[in-house]
Design an enzyme around this catalytic site. Structure first.
Site, PDB file in Angstrom:
ATOM      1  N   ASN A  24       0.864  -1.191   0.000  1.00 30.52           N
ATOM      2  CA  ASN A  24       0.000   0.000   0.000  1.00 30.52           C
ATOM      3  C   ASN A  24       0.894   1.233   0.000  1.00 30.52           C
ATOM      4  O   ASN A  24       2.119   1.130   0.106  1.00 30.52           O
ATOM      5  CB  ASN A  24      -0.973  -0.008   1.183  1.00 30.52           C
ATOM      6  N   GLY A  32      -2.806  -9.634   3.940  1.00 29.50           N
ATOM      7  CA  GLY A  32      -2.695 -10.369   2.671  1.00 29.50           C
ATOM      8  C   GLY A  32      -1.278 -10.793   2.348  1.00 29.50           C
ATOM      9  O   GLY A  32      -0.516 -11.226   3.221  1.00 29.50           O
ATOM     10  N   ASP A  34       1.195  -8.977   1.507  1.00 34.01           N
ATOM     11  CA  ASP A  34       2.123  -8.033   2.155  1.00 34.01           C
ATOM     12  C   ASP A  34       2.510  -8.550   3.550  1.00 34.01           C
ATOM     13  O   ASP A  34       3.703  -8.653   3.898  1.00 34.01           O
ATOM     14  CB  ASP A  34       1.411  -6.668   2.253  1.00 34.01           C
ATOM     15  N   SER A 118      -3.884  -6.354  -6.495  1.00 32.44           N
ATOM     16  CA  SER A 118      -5.203  -5.713  -6.274  1.00 32.44           C
ATOM     17  C   SER A 118      -6.376  -6.679  -6.180  1.00 32.44           C
ATOM     18  O   SER A 118      -7.517  -6.236  -5.974  1.00 32.44           O
ATOM     19  CB  SER A 118      -5.528  -4.658  -7.346  1.00 32.44           C
ATOM     20  N   GLY A 120      -7.135  -8.964  -3.960  1.00 35.90           N
ATOM     21  CA  GLY A 120      -7.555  -9.403  -2.632  1.00 35.90           C
ATOM     22  C   GLY A 120      -8.304  -8.298  -1.896  1.00 35.90           C
ATOM     23  O   GLY A 120      -9.410  -7.919  -2.289  1.00 35.90           O
ATOM     24  N   TYR A 122      -8.000  -5.221  -2.031  1.00 35.78           N
ATOM     25  CA  TYR A 122      -8.360  -4.074  -2.882  1.00 35.78           C
ATOM     26  C   TYR A 122      -9.504  -4.371  -3.853  1.00 35.78           C
ATOM     27  O   TYR A 122      -9.989  -3.459  -4.531  1.00 35.78           O
ATOM     28  CB  TYR A 122      -7.124  -3.552  -3.633  1.00 35.78           C
TER      29      TYR A 122
END
Ligand code: AR6
Length: 166
Positions: A24, A32, A34, A118, A120, A122
Site C-alpha cells: 500500500n 494479505g 504483504d 489488487s 484481494g 483491494y
C-alpha cells in the site's frame, strides 16, 4: 515476449530472484500477501522499506528492497489501485506490472514471481485482474527468463490456466 509460468502456491516460498509484493502507499506492511512477505522475510524488509521509501510509494509505481530471509534476493513492492475504494483505472494496474518488470530488469533479475495485484483486499474483480496480469506481462519486453504468476487458491489457479489457454 515473456511467457507466463502459472503456479499454485505461496509466493514467499518461490525460488526466484525477485518476488512482487502487493503493498500500500505507506509501504510499512499490511495484511494479505504483504503481511505474509514481511512475516516470512523478517524485520530486514521493513527496515529497508523505511530507509528506501521514507514517503511511501505512489499507486502504480514499484520499488525494491532486500528480501531478508526469503529465498528470493529482492522484494519488488508495488501499489495496486484500490478498486473497493473507487480506484478503477485499468491503466494503473497495468502500470504496476510494467514497473515491476522494469525494476527487475534494472536489478539484473532472471526470474520473478507475481501475485495477483489488487485482487484481494483491494477488490479488483478476479477475471479482470488475471487478464490485466497476462496482458501486462506478455506485452512488456524484458530480459527475464522466467515470470511466474502465483495463485494462492486452486480456484484462482484454474482461472489463470483457463485464460492462458484461451
Ligand atoms: N502468496 C500468493 N498470493 C497470495 C498470498 C501468498 N502468500 N496471500 C494472499 N495472496 P492482497 P491487494 C493473494 O489482499 O488486493 C494488504 O493489506 C490473494 O489471494 O494481498 O493488492 C496491503 O498492505 C490475492 O489474490 O493484495 C494493502 O493494504 C492477491 O494475493 C492491500 O492489502 C492480492 O491480495 C493490498 O491489497
Amino acid at each position: 515476449m515473456n511467457t507466463i509460468t502459472p503456479v499454485l502456491g505461496d509466493i514467499t516460498q518461490q525460488n526466484v530472484d525477485a518476488i512482487v509484493n502487493a503493498a500500500n502507499n505507506a509501504m510499512r506492511g499490511g495484511g494479505g500477501v504483504d503481511g505474509a512477505i514481511h512475516r516470512a522475510g523478517g524485520p530486514a524488509i521493513l527496515r529497508d522499506c523505511i530507509a528506501r521509501f521514507p514517503h511511501g510509494l505512489e499507486t502504480g509505481d514499484a520499488g525494491w528492497t532486500t528480501a531478508g530471509e526469503l529465498q528470493a534476493r529482492w522484494v519488488i513492492h508495488t501499489v495496486g489501485p484500490n478498486y473497493a475504494a473507487g480506484q478503477r483505472d485499468r491503466a494503473l494496474l497495468l502500470r504496476c506490472y510494467r514497473r515491476c518488470l522494469e525494476v527487475a530488469d534494472e536489478l539484473g533479475a532472471h526470474s520473478i514471481a507475481f501475485p495477483l495485484i489488487s485482487a484481494g483486499v483491494y477488490g479488483w474483480p478476479r477475471e479482470d485482474a488475471i487478464a490485466v496480469a497476462i496482458e501486462a506481462i506478455t506485452g512488456t519486453p524484458t530480459h527475464l527468463d522466467e515470470v511466474r504468476l502465483v495463485a494462492f487458491s486452486r480456484d484462482t489457479h484454474d482461472a489463470v490456466l483457463q485464460q492462458l489457454s484461451g
